[in-house]
Scaffold this motif. Structure first.
Motif, PDB file in Angstrom:
ATOM      1  N   UNK A   1     -39.646   0.395  28.176  1.00  0.00           N
ATOM      2  CA  UNK A   1     -40.819   1.274  28.125  1.00  0.00           C
ATOM      3  C   UNK A   1     -40.469   2.738  27.901  1.00  0.00           C
ATOM      4  N   UNK A   2     -39.421   3.218  28.544  1.00  0.00           N
ATOM      5  CA  UNK A   2     -39.071   4.637  28.417  1.00  0.00           C
ATOM      6  C   UNK A   2     -37.577   4.852  28.158  1.00  0.00           C
ATOM      7  N   UNK A   3     -36.843   3.768  27.915  1.00  0.00           N
ATOM      8  CA  UNK A   3     -35.393   3.860  27.732  1.00  0.00           C
ATOM      9  C   UNK A   3     -34.763   4.619  28.900  1.00  0.00           C
ATOM     10  N   UNK A   4     -35.209   4.280  30.104  1.00  0.00           N
ATOM     11  CA  UNK A   4     -34.760   4.987  31.296  1.00  0.00           C
ATOM     12  C   UNK A   4     -33.341   4.603  31.703  1.00  0.00           C
ATOM     13  N   UNK A   5     -32.939   3.376  31.394  1.00  0.00           N
ATOM     14  CA  UNK A   5     -31.617   2.901  31.783  1.00  0.00           C
ATOM     15  C   UNK A   5     -31.247   1.720  30.897  1.00  0.00           C
ATOM     16  N   UNK A   6     -29.982   1.323  30.993  1.00  0.00           N
ATOM     17  CA  UNK A   6     -29.530   0.104  30.341  1.00  0.00           C
ATOM     18  C   UNK A   6     -28.893  -0.789  31.396  1.00  0.00           C
ATOM     19  N   UNK A   7     -28.821  -2.085  31.078  1.00  0.00           N
ATOM     20  CA  UNK A   7     -28.250  -3.048  32.008  1.00  0.00           C
ATOM     21  C   UNK A   7     -27.643  -4.183  31.192  1.00  0.00           C
ATOM     22  N   UNK A   8     -26.578  -4.772  31.701  1.00  0.00           N
ATOM     23  CA  UNK A   8     -25.974  -5.919  31.039  1.00  0.00           C
ATOM     24  C   UNK A   8     -26.805  -7.165  31.313  1.00  0.00           C
ATOM     25  N   UNK A   9     -27.146  -7.895  30.233  1.00  0.00           N
ATOM     26  CA  UNK A   9     -27.973  -9.092  30.334  1.00  0.00           C
ATOM     27  C   UNK A   9     -27.208 -10.264  29.718  1.00  0.00           C
ATOM     28  N   UNK A  10     -27.033 -11.378  30.436  1.00  0.00           N
ATOM     29  CA  UNK A  10     -26.358 -12.533  29.846  1.00  0.00           C
ATOM     30  C   UNK A  10     -27.086 -13.011  28.585  1.00  0.00           C
ATOM     31  N   UNK A  11     -26.309 -13.404  27.593  1.00  0.00           N
ATOM     32  CA  UNK A  11     -26.897 -13.842  26.324  1.00  0.00           C
ATOM     33  C   UNK A  11     -27.832 -15.019  26.562  1.00  0.00           C
ATOM     34  N   UNK A  12     -29.047 -14.919  26.022  1.00  0.00           N
ATOM     35  CA  UNK A  12     -30.041 -15.965  26.183  1.00  0.00           C
ATOM     36  C   UNK A  12     -30.971 -15.766  27.364  1.00  0.00           C
TER      37      UNK A  12
END
Length: 364
Positions: free
Chosen positions: A40-51
């Motif tokens: 929504x606001x590009x406030x943070x990033x996070x690692x997400x497992x593929x899929x």
């Protein structure tokens, strides 16, 4: 592993998966994570497992709709990383809210009778302040109203986490003392619960910090509230995966700067809190060392299932799960974890188009 060590350490009972399962990766020998931005606001990033999937993000409370500005002073976040639509395995960052409680403030004593529990005051629900563990028990019931056969596995105060927040807010408490007002107090806790829901048996771990501002502002707040969950019989299996996701959150400095500019000093405190949360594992270690209640760092890392790695692109040290023998990263922050000595993501058809470098363990 039932011990709860420092901030969020209660969550370690939930997080992990052996690489041999191949879940979420482009290769049966590896677990692939992509760095994903808050939508929504590009406030943070996070690692997400593929899929896997993400849900929610930053939101704002309309003071007109809420009948007051008490929860409109800063953005809120409700963001989930989950394995499937149901969220059978998940990490969720829950929003913090301000609540009104006039019982600890003599200046509001005469008006307290007009605002009983459950009513609204300046956009805040009137609610007597609980301790952090009681707050988590109530939160669990709110998140899982249909849960049955609920069994509390463990609940514990986290004084080290509370101490970090007291230190962060030391300047504000100094200012309050100069005005003759009571200092803000902090209480932190973690809770692990097993329960049945929708035909399955699950384990939920939660952590929060309760900030007591009743003496100065007749209010209290929940901060740093996180929930993690998995099926009970698979909780050990998902242990490193959920912890990798939880630890990987990185705030966008530009977004934080905008929040600080918009909300002034209060947002600056929030920004500093965010930054310290990212370093909380190291902060806990430092705190233990200063109070002479410490263990050797190697033992601490082994006990918490972590290791210090050197990012080959930035040269920075990154603390991460030690559940895998090999860790690879890209310049953009994606990661692969593997136990296969012969595995190399470069040239792999399912992982091509980007350079992967192995991240070595930091020399001691």
């Amino acid at each position: 592993m039932g011990k709860l060590l420092g901030c969020f350490a209660i969550l370690l009972v939930l997080t992990g998966i052996p690489c041999s399962s191949g879940a979420g990766g482009g290769d049966a020998r590896a677990m692939v994570f992509h760095r994903v931005a808050e939508p929504r606001e590009n406030a943070f990033t996070v690692l997400v497992p593929q899929g896997w999937k993400t849900e929610g993000g930053i939101f704002h409370v309309d003071p007109l709709a809420a009948n007051g500005p008490g929860n409109s002073l800063e953005p809120k976040c409700d963001f989930t990383v989950k394995k499937d639509d149901r969220g059978s395995v998940h990490v969720r960052w829950l929003p913090g809210y301000n609540y009104a409680d006039m019982s600890g403030n003599p200046r509001f004593a005469y008006g307290a009778a007009f605002f009983p529990p459950g009513s609204s005051y300046q956009g805040m629900v009137v609610r007597p302040m609980p301790d952090a563990l009681s707050f988590l028990r109530d939160l669990f019931r709110t998140l899982h109203p249909e849960a049955s056969s609920v069994a509390e596995v463990e609940g514990k105060s986290l004084p080290e986490l509370a101490g970090i927040f007291r230190r962060i807010n030391g300047p504000v408490n100094g200012m309050l003392a100069g005005l003759g007002l009571p200092a803000m107090g902090f209480d932190a806790a973690g809770l692990v619960v097993d329960y049945s829901e929708g035909g399955g048996r699950f384990r939920q771990a939660l952590v929060t910090v309760v900030q007591d501002s009743r003496g100065s502002a007749a209010m209290w707040s929940n901060l740093c509230t996180i929930a993690m969950g998995a099926p009970v019989e698979e909780s050990d299996r998902w242990k490193p995966v959920l912890e990798i996701v939880r630890q990987s959150l990185q705030f966008n400095p530009r977004w934080v700067a905008r929040v600080a500019q918009a909300a002034g000093e209060r947002a600056a405190i929030v920004r500093e809190t965010m930054e310290h949360i990212q370093k909380v594992d190291q902060e806990i270690w430092d705190n233990r060392r200063k109070t002479q209640d410490r263990i050797a760092e190697d033992s601490y890392l082994a006990l918490t299932g972590q290791e210090d790695y050197v990012n080959p692109y930035t040269g920075e040290t990154e603390r991460d799960s030690s559940a895998y023998r090999y860790r690879w990263t890209t310049a953009g922050g994606d990661r692969i974890y593997s136990d296969e000595e012969s595995f190399n993501p470069n040239g792999n058809p399912g992982l091509s188009g980007v350079e992967w470098k192995k991240t070595p363990v930091r020399e001691r």
